[in-house]
Design a protein around this motif. Structure first.
Motif, mmCIF file in Angstrom:
data_model
loop_
_atom_site.group_PDB
_atom_site.id
_atom_site.type_symbol
_atom_site.label_atom_id
_atom_site.label_comp_id
_atom_site.label_asym_id
_atom_site.label_seq_id
_atom_site.Cartn_x
_atom_site.Cartn_y
_atom_site.Cartn_z
ATOM 1 N N GLY A 1 0.838 -1.225 -0.098
ATOM 2 C CA GLY A 1 0.128 -0.104 0.029
ATOM 3 C C GLY A 1 0.930 1.135 0.042
ATOM 4 N N LYS A 2 2.267 1.164 -0.214
ATOM 5 C CA LYS A 2 3.190 2.110 -0.033
ATOM 6 C C LYS A 2 3.824 2.441 -1.285
ATOM 7 C CE LYS A 2 3.563 2.862 4.967
ATOM 8 N NZ LYS A 2 4.486 2.817 6.204
ATOM 9 N N GLU A 3 4.304 3.597 -1.515
ATOM 10 C CA GLU A 3 5.158 3.586 -2.765
ATOM 11 C C GLU A 3 6.488 3.303 -2.528
ATOM 12 O OE1 GLU A 3 3.005 7.590 -5.001
ATOM 13 O OE2 GLU A 3 5.279 7.664 -4.304
ATOM 14 N N ARG A 4 7.412 3.022 -3.667
ATOM 15 C CA ARG A 4 8.591 2.373 -3.431
ATOM 16 C C ARG A 4 9.602 3.553 -3.332
ATOM 17 N NH1 ARG A 4 10.082 -0.639 -8.437
ATOM 18 N NH2 ARG A 4 9.925 1.232 -9.495
ATOM 19 N N GLU A 5 10.175 3.373 -2.235
ATOM 20 C CA GLU A 5 11.196 4.447 -1.818
ATOM 21 C C GLU A 5 12.993 3.836 -1.967
ATOM 22 O OE1 GLU A 5 11.149 5.849 2.065
ATOM 23 O OE2 GLU A 5 11.003 3.908 3.181
ATOM 24 N N LEU A 6 13.598 4.757 -2.076
ATOM 25 C CA LEU A 6 15.024 4.489 -2.001
ATOM 26 C C LEU A 6 15.389 4.655 -0.636
ATOM 27 C CD1 LEU A 6 17.973 3.974 -3.291
ATOM 28 C CD2 LEU A 6 18.229 6.606 -3.801
ATOM 29 N N VAL A 7 16.144 3.421 -0.170
ATOM 30 C CA VAL A 7 16.408 3.346 1.190
ATOM 31 C C VAL A 7 17.991 3.701 1.425
ATOM 32 C CG1 VAL A 7 16.926 1.846 3.045
ATOM 33 C CG2 VAL A 7 15.133 1.473 1.629
ATOM 34 N N ALA A 8 18.987 3.425 0.548
ATOM 35 C CA ALA A 8 20.287 3.696 0.944
ATOM 36 C C ALA A 8 20.841 3.289 -0.563
ATOM 37 C CB ALA A 8 21.043 2.790 1.968
ATOM 38 N N ALA A 9 22.000 4.120 -0.797
ATOM 39 C CA ALA A 9 22.816 3.904 -2.103
ATOM 40 C C ALA A 9 24.238 4.093 -1.636
ATOM 41 C CB ALA A 9 22.294 4.703 -3.255
ATOM 42 N N VAL A 10 25.155 3.456 -2.553
ATOM 43 C CA VAL A 10 26.589 4.052 -2.619
ATOM 44 C C VAL A 10 27.155 3.973 -3.795
ATOM 45 C CG1 VAL A 10 27.134 1.466 -2.330
ATOM 46 C CG2 VAL A 10 28.661 2.868 -1.437
ATOM 47 N N SER A 11 28.229 4.830 -4.220
ATOM 48 C CA SER A 11 28.911 5.015 -5.246
ATOM 49 C C SER A 11 29.703 3.761 -5.784
ATOM 50 C CB SER A 11 29.609 6.182 -5.269
ATOM 51 O OG SER A 11 30.627 6.182 -4.265
ATOM 52 N N TRP A 12 30.049 3.754 -7.058
ATOM 53 C CA TRP A 12 30.782 2.757 -7.529
ATOM 54 C C TRP A 12 32.368 2.391 -6.753
ATOM 55 C CZ3 TRP A 12 35.679 3.542 -9.398
ATOM 56 C CH2 TRP A 12 35.897 4.635 -9.828
ATOM 57 N N SER A 13 32.619 3.669 -6.435
ATOM 58 C CA SER A 13 34.080 3.547 -5.734
ATOM 59 C C SER A 13 33.895 3.430 -4.200
ATOM 60 C CB SER A 13 34.719 5.053 -5.899
ATOM 61 O OG SER A 13 34.102 5.874 -5.129
ATOM 62 N N GLY A 14 32.382 3.588 -3.557
ATOM 63 C CA GLY A 14 32.229 3.365 -2.345
ATOM 64 C C GLY A 14 32.416 4.727 -1.446
ATOM 65 N N SER A 15 32.872 5.708 -2.067
ATOM 66 C CA SER A 15 33.450 7.197 -1.439
ATOM 67 C C SER A 15 32.127 8.062 -1.208
ATOM 68 C CB SER A 15 34.451 7.882 -2.098
ATOM 69 O OG SER A 15 33.809 8.181 -3.550
ATOM 70 N N SER A 16 30.788 7.663 -1.791
ATOM 71 C CA SER A 16 29.717 8.471 -1.700
ATOM 72 C C SER A 16 28.614 7.402 -1.391
ATOM 73 C CB SER A 16 29.626 9.133 -2.964
ATOM 74 O OG SER A 16 28.320 10.089 -3.077
ATOM 75 N N SER A 17 27.757 8.252 -0.329
ATOM 76 C CA SER A 17 26.637 7.382 -0.066
ATOM 77 C C SER A 17 25.165 8.116 0.331
ATOM 78 C CB SER A 17 26.991 6.380 1.137
ATOM 79 O OG SER A 17 27.168 7.050 2.459
ATOM 80 N N TYR A 18 24.167 7.555 0.399
ATOM 81 C CA TYR A 18 22.941 8.200 0.495
ATOM 82 C C TYR A 18 22.248 7.241 1.444
ATOM 83 C CZ TYR A 18 17.975 9.456 -0.069
ATOM 84 O OH TYR A 18 16.625 9.546 0.079
ATOM 85 N N TYR A 19 21.350 8.081 2.388
ATOM 86 C CA TYR A 19 20.279 7.133 3.352
ATOM 87 C C TYR A 19 19.065 8.105 3.392
ATOM 88 C CZ TYR A 19 24.318 4.549 5.122
ATOM 89 O OH TYR A 19 25.611 3.613 4.911
ATOM 90 N N VAL A 20 17.912 7.434 3.309
ATOM 91 C CA VAL A 20 16.639 7.923 3.516
ATOM 92 C C VAL A 20 16.647 8.395 5.144
ATOM 93 C CG1 VAL A 20 15.308 6.075 4.038
ATOM 94 C CG2 VAL A 20 14.265 8.170 3.166
ATOM 95 N N ASP A 21 16.118 9.540 5.431
ATOM 96 C CA ASP A 21 15.996 10.032 7.013
ATOM 97 C C ASP A 21 15.481 9.031 7.820
ATOM 98 O OD1 ASP A 21 15.200 13.434 6.366
ATOM 99 O OD2 ASP A 21 17.103 12.264 5.963
ATOM 100 N N SER A 22 14.730 7.998 7.436
ATOM 101 C CA SER A 22 14.122 7.151 8.229
ATOM 102 C C SER A 22 14.960 6.054 8.802
ATOM 103 C CB SER A 22 12.863 6.607 7.768
ATOM 104 O OG SER A 22 13.123 5.919 6.766
ATOM 105 N N VAL A 23 16.097 5.810 8.186
ATOM 106 C CA VAL A 23 16.832 4.965 8.398
ATOM 107 C C VAL A 23 18.398 5.376 8.996
ATOM 108 C CG1 VAL A 23 15.830 3.136 6.832
ATOM 109 C CG2 VAL A 23 17.969 4.481 6.157
ATOM 110 N N LYS A 24 18.662 6.397 8.826
ATOM 111 C CA LYS A 24 19.988 7.155 9.071
ATOM 112 C C LYS A 24 20.254 6.673 10.694
ATOM 113 C CE LYS A 24 20.092 11.073 6.070
ATOM 114 N NZ LYS A 24 20.029 12.643 5.959
ATOM 115 N N GLY A 25 21.804 6.293 11.020
ATOM 116 C CA GLY A 25 22.088 5.791 12.348
ATOM 117 C C GLY A 25 21.626 4.419 12.411
ATOM 118 N N ARG A 26 20.764 3.721 11.655
ATOM 119 C CA ARG A 26 20.465 2.222 11.922
ATOM 120 C C ARG A 26 20.828 1.401 10.810
ATOM 121 N NH1 ARG A 26 15.359 0.740 11.887
ATOM 122 N NH2 ARG A 26 14.581 2.512 10.351
#
Length: 125
Positions: A42-67
């Motif tokens: 019942g919910k839309e798909r969301e991006l949770v986390a991602a990492v660049s090909w080198s591993g030097s850059s990453s992204y987290y959705v706010d709801s999972v940061k720190g976990r």
């Protein structure tokens, strides 16, 4: 063509941990940004986390940061999602995704070029 195969989903109690893995095969010489999407009923798909090909850059959705922690294997063709302090609201189908870097070092997996088949994560209260 690139194939993505996930593993590591399952059932866990709230507060517990799970580790998801995604292995890329096929044209693995490509520099792929990789990440995890999730979709709950019942919910839309969301991006949770991602990492660049080198591993030097990453992204987290706010709801999972720190976990949650996303990382790449030493061979760069595997990505892991370590999920700690899981909550019932983390219950969803988690899908690995990848996008050709196109020469960019800044992580970007939207829209993905490749998808895995998905793995169920269920967190009980």
């Amino acid at each position: 063509q690139v194939q993505l195969v996930e593993s590591g989903g399952g059932l866990v109690q709230a507060g517990g941990s799970l580790r998801l893995s995604c292995a890329a095969s096929g044209s693995t010489l490509r520099m792929l940004h990789m990440g995890w999407f999730r979709q709950a009923p019942g919910k839309e798909r969301e991006l949770v986390a991602a990492v660049s090909w080198s591993g030097s850059s990453s992204y987290y959705v706010d709801s999972v940061k720190g976990r949650f922690i996303i990382s790449r294997g030493s061979a760069k063709n595997t990505v892991y999602l370590q999920m700690n302090s899981l909550k019932p609201e983390d219950t969803a189908v988690y899908c690995c995704a990848a996008r050709d870097s196109r020469g960019s070092v800044i992580v970007a997996v939207t829209p993905p070029d490749y998808w895995g088949q998905g793995t169920q994560v269920t967190v009980s209260s």
